[in-house]
Design a protein around this motif. Structure first.
Motif, PDB file in Angstrom:
ATOM      1  N   THR A   1       0.866  -1.188   0.000  1.00 58.98           N
ATOM      2  CA  THR A   1       0.000   0.000   0.000  1.00 58.98           C
ATOM      3  C   THR A   1       0.901   1.235   0.000  1.00 58.98           C
ATOM      4  O   THR A   1       2.121   1.123   0.149  1.00 58.98           O
ATOM      5  CB  THR A   1      -0.885   0.036   1.255  1.00 58.98           C
ATOM      6  OG1 THR A   1      -0.030   0.173   2.409  1.00 58.98           O
ATOM      7  CG2 THR A   1      -1.726  -1.233   1.379  1.00 58.98           C
ATOM      8  N   ASN A   2       0.310   2.406  -0.130  1.00 60.36           N
ATOM      9  CA  ASN A   2       1.099   3.635  -0.055  1.00 60.36           C
ATOM     10  C   ASN A   2       1.862   3.702   1.269  1.00 60.36           C
ATOM     11  O   ASN A   2       3.040   4.081   1.306  1.00 60.36           O
ATOM     12  CB  ASN A   2       0.185   4.863  -0.169  1.00 60.36           C
ATOM     13  CG  ASN A   2      -0.287   5.087  -1.600  1.00 60.36           C
ATOM     14  OD1 ASN A   2       0.283   4.560  -2.552  1.00 60.36           O
ATOM     15  ND2 ASN A   2      -1.330   5.877  -1.745  1.00 60.36           N
ATOM     16  N   GLU A   3       1.171   3.324   2.337  1.00 54.56           N
ATOM     17  CA  GLU A   3       1.775   3.404   3.665  1.00 54.56           C
ATOM     18  C   GLU A   3       2.939   2.424   3.828  1.00 54.56           C
ATOM     19  O   GLU A   3       3.971   2.752   4.416  1.00 54.56           O
ATOM     20  CB  GLU A   3       0.718   3.136   4.742  1.00 54.56           C
ATOM     21  CG  GLU A   3      -0.343   4.219   4.869  1.00 54.56           C
ATOM     22  CD  GLU A   3      -1.349   4.202   3.724  1.00 54.56           C
ATOM     23  OE1 GLU A   3      -1.470   3.152   3.037  1.00 54.56           O
ATOM     24  OE2 GLU A   3      -1.997   5.229   3.487  1.00 54.56           O
ATOM     25  N   SER A   4       2.777   1.221   3.297  1.00 49.55           N
ATOM     26  CA  SER A   4       3.839   0.219   3.451  1.00 49.55           C
ATOM     27  C   SER A   4       5.047   0.532   2.571  1.00 49.55           C
ATOM     28  O   SER A   4       6.187   0.198   2.909  1.00 49.55           O
ATOM     29  CB  SER A   4       3.307  -1.181   3.122  1.00 49.55           C
ATOM     30  OG  SER A   4       2.983  -1.300   1.745  1.00 49.55           O
TER      31      SER A   4
ATOM     32  N   PRO B   1       8.281   3.878   3.741  1.00 50.05           N
ATOM     33  CA  PRO B   1       9.638   3.739   4.312  1.00 50.05           C
ATOM     34  C   PRO B   1      10.661   3.277   3.286  1.00 50.05           C
ATOM     35  O   PRO B   1      11.812   3.725   3.297  1.00 50.05           O
ATOM     36  CB  PRO B   1       9.439   2.690   5.415  1.00 50.05           C
ATOM     37  CG  PRO B   1       7.987   2.745   5.753  1.00 50.05           C
ATOM     38  CD  PRO B   1       7.300   3.039   4.460  1.00 50.05           C
ATOM     39  N   ASN B   2      10.234   2.373   2.390  1.00 51.23           N
ATOM     40  CA  ASN B   2      11.142   1.894   1.344  1.00 51.23           C
ATOM     41  C   ASN B   2      11.515   3.031   0.393  1.00 51.23           C
ATOM     42  O   ASN B   2      12.658   3.131  -0.055  1.00 51.23           O
ATOM     43  CB  ASN B   2      10.492   0.760   0.548  1.00 51.23           C
ATOM     44  CG  ASN B   2      10.148  -0.434   1.420  1.00 51.23           C
ATOM     45  OD1 ASN B   2       9.282  -0.341   2.291  1.00 51.23           O
ATOM     46  ND2 ASN B   2      10.799  -1.557   1.196  1.00 51.23           N
TER      47      ASN B   2
ATOM     48  N   THR C   1      15.462   6.741  -1.804  1.00 53.46           N
ATOM     49  CA  THR C   1      15.850   8.112  -2.124  1.00 53.46           C
ATOM     50  C   THR C   1      17.201   8.450  -1.505  1.00 53.46           C
ATOM     51  O   THR C   1      18.067   9.067  -2.153  1.00 53.46           O
ATOM     52  CB  THR C   1      14.788   9.105  -1.619  1.00 53.46           C
ATOM     53  OG1 THR C   1      13.516   8.780  -2.196  1.00 53.46           O
ATOM     54  CG2 THR C   1      15.149  10.535  -2.001  1.00 53.46           C
ATOM     55  N   PHE C   2      17.405   8.025  -0.265  1.00 51.97           N
ATOM     56  CA  PHE C   2      18.690   8.278   0.382  1.00 51.97           C
ATOM     57  C   PHE C   2      19.806   7.470  -0.274  1.00 51.97           C
ATOM     58  O   PHE C   2      20.961   7.928  -0.351  1.00 51.97           O
ATOM     59  CB  PHE C   2      18.610   7.966   1.878  1.00 51.97           C
ATOM     60  CG  PHE C   2      18.066   9.116   2.680  1.00 51.97           C
ATOM     61  CD1 PHE C   2      18.853  10.228   2.942  1.00 51.97           C
ATOM     62  CD2 PHE C   2      16.765   9.090   3.160  1.00 51.97           C
ATOM     63  CE1 PHE C   2      18.355  11.296   3.677  1.00 51.97           C
ATOM     64  CE2 PHE C   2      16.259  10.157   3.890  1.00 51.97           C
ATOM     65  CZ  PHE C   2      17.056  11.258   4.162  1.00 51.97           C
TER      66      PHE C   2
ATOM     67  N   MET D   1      10.792   3.055 -10.116  1.00 51.09           N
ATOM     68  CA  MET D   1       9.882   1.948  -9.864  1.00 51.09           C
ATOM     69  C   MET D   1       8.860   2.320  -8.794  1.00 51.09           C
ATOM     70  O   MET D   1       7.672   2.028  -8.923  1.00 51.09           O
ATOM     71  CB  MET D   1      10.669   0.709  -9.452  1.00 51.09           C
ATOM     72  CG  MET D   1       9.818  -0.550  -9.238  1.00 51.09           C
ATOM     73  SD  MET D   1       9.065  -0.666  -7.592  1.00 51.09           S
ATOM     74  CE  MET D   1      10.521  -1.035  -6.595  1.00 51.09           C
ATOM     75  N   HIS D   2       9.317   2.989  -7.750  1.00 48.70           N
ATOM     76  CA  HIS D   2       8.409   3.396  -6.686  1.00 48.70           C
ATOM     77  C   HIS D   2       7.375   4.392  -7.201  1.00 48.70           C
ATOM     78  O   HIS D   2       6.195   4.330  -6.837  1.00 48.70           O
ATOM     79  CB  HIS D   2       9.201   3.993  -5.518  1.00 48.70           C
ATOM     80  CG  HIS D   2       9.734   2.944  -4.589  1.00 48.70           C
ATOM     81  ND1 HIS D   2       9.272   2.796  -3.305  1.00 48.70           N
ATOM     82  CD2 HIS D   2      10.661   1.979  -4.753  1.00 48.70           C
ATOM     83  CE1 HIS D   2       9.903   1.789  -2.712  1.00 48.70           C
ATOM     84  NE2 HIS D   2      10.758   1.276  -3.582  1.00 48.70           N
TER      85      HIS D   2
END
Length: 288
Positions: free
Chosen positions: A32-35, A38-39, A44-45, A68-69
């Motif tokens: 989901t968007n929420e899950s 964090p990834n 991004t970092f 991909m995200h």
């Protein structure tokens, strides 16, 4: 390099694979968007880390993960009937056209094949206060004013700064946005008086051992240093990360020496560690 047709084919291939994974992979099915959030932050970092190291292969790989995200979030939104990747791309393209009136006429927003200004009929080029921009600084100043005029744009100048940004980057962006509407030092040299003033106030509070006031003054001092860096066109986040990496290299050198010598760091004197630190500085001098 690949042709535009090959690039589009590669993008379509990614979308096809994501669709297949969403249907057949247990992990992809449950996201989901929420899950994913964090990834996404981690990816991004990792991209930022590859950029600071100028590792071209890693930059390519991490860009793929971030892309991909982006596509994954759009796929989830499509399933909910909210929007899809085409909406994401068109919205971004329209925003770019709208924010570059010195390149595109306003009528090109929404056009499938936008034409730069030289291709717009002369009698259709209505006068616009943002239609000229000779330098990148002019463009940035225009952007802040244009964003305030967008239908879904920023309500205030500083509202466009994400609250979740790391504090150092946020400070730089706040100052930069204020600059773009004219709130800045007239002469960059004048900033040093402010830096010295804030340092003196910090030292005074530290002597009083007032933790709350010292924390406030430390923040003011750091903000003033970041301001100075901006005025001299230095990126403070990149500068600090360079120093982080430099410290890691030198400290690892000390630790590796202690391991070879069979003497734990905790048993070494400060003088011994200082000597190894200076040795590390000489060892890595050519890299730094």
């Amino acid at each position: 390099m690949h042709t535009r047709e090959e690039q589009m084919k590669a993008f379509a291939r990614l979308l096809d694979v994501l669709d297949q994974l969403r249907e057949k992979c247990p992990w992809d099915k449950k996201q989901t968007n929420e899950s994913l959030r964090p990834n996404t932050i981690e990816e991004t970092f990792e991209l930022c880390d590859a950029i600071i190291k100028d590792d071209i292969q890693d930059i390519k790989k991490e860009l793929g993960d971030v892309l991909m995200h982006t596509c994954f979030y759009a796929m989830i939104a499509r399933e909910k009937g909210q929007f899809d990747i085409a909406d994401v791309l068109n919205t971004e393209t329209d925003k770019l056209i709208f924010r570059h009136p010195h390149v595109y006429h306003h009528s090109q927003v929404g056009a499938a094949d936008p034409k730069p200004l030289p291709y717009v009929p002369a009698d259709d080029q209505t006068t616009d206060e943002y239609s000229t921009a000779e330098t990148s600084s002019d463009v940035l100043k225009n952007w802040e004013q244009i964003k305030l005029k967008e239908k879904d744009g920023n309500k205030t100048v500083l509202s466009g700064v994400p609250s979740a940004l790391p504090s150092l980057i946020k400070a730089y962006r706040i100052q930069d946005k204020a600059r773009n509407v004219g709130f800045d030092w007239q002469r960059r040299e004048d900033v040093w008086e402010k830096v010295h003033e804030e340092l003196a106030e910090l030292e005074a509070e530290l002597q009083k051992e007032d933790k709350e006031r010292s924390t406030d003054e430390l923040g003011d001092f750091l903000f003033s240093v970041i301001n100075a860096a901006r005025l001299y066109h230095l990126n403070p986040d990149n500068a600090l990360e360079r120093t982080n990496q430099k410290f890691i290299r030198r400290f690892n050198y000390i630790e590796e020496h202690s391991i070879r010598a069979g003497k734990p760091l905790t048993e070494m004197t400060l003088e011994e560690m200082d000597a190894l630190w200076n040795e590390a500085k000489r060892h890595f001098a050519s890299e730094e």
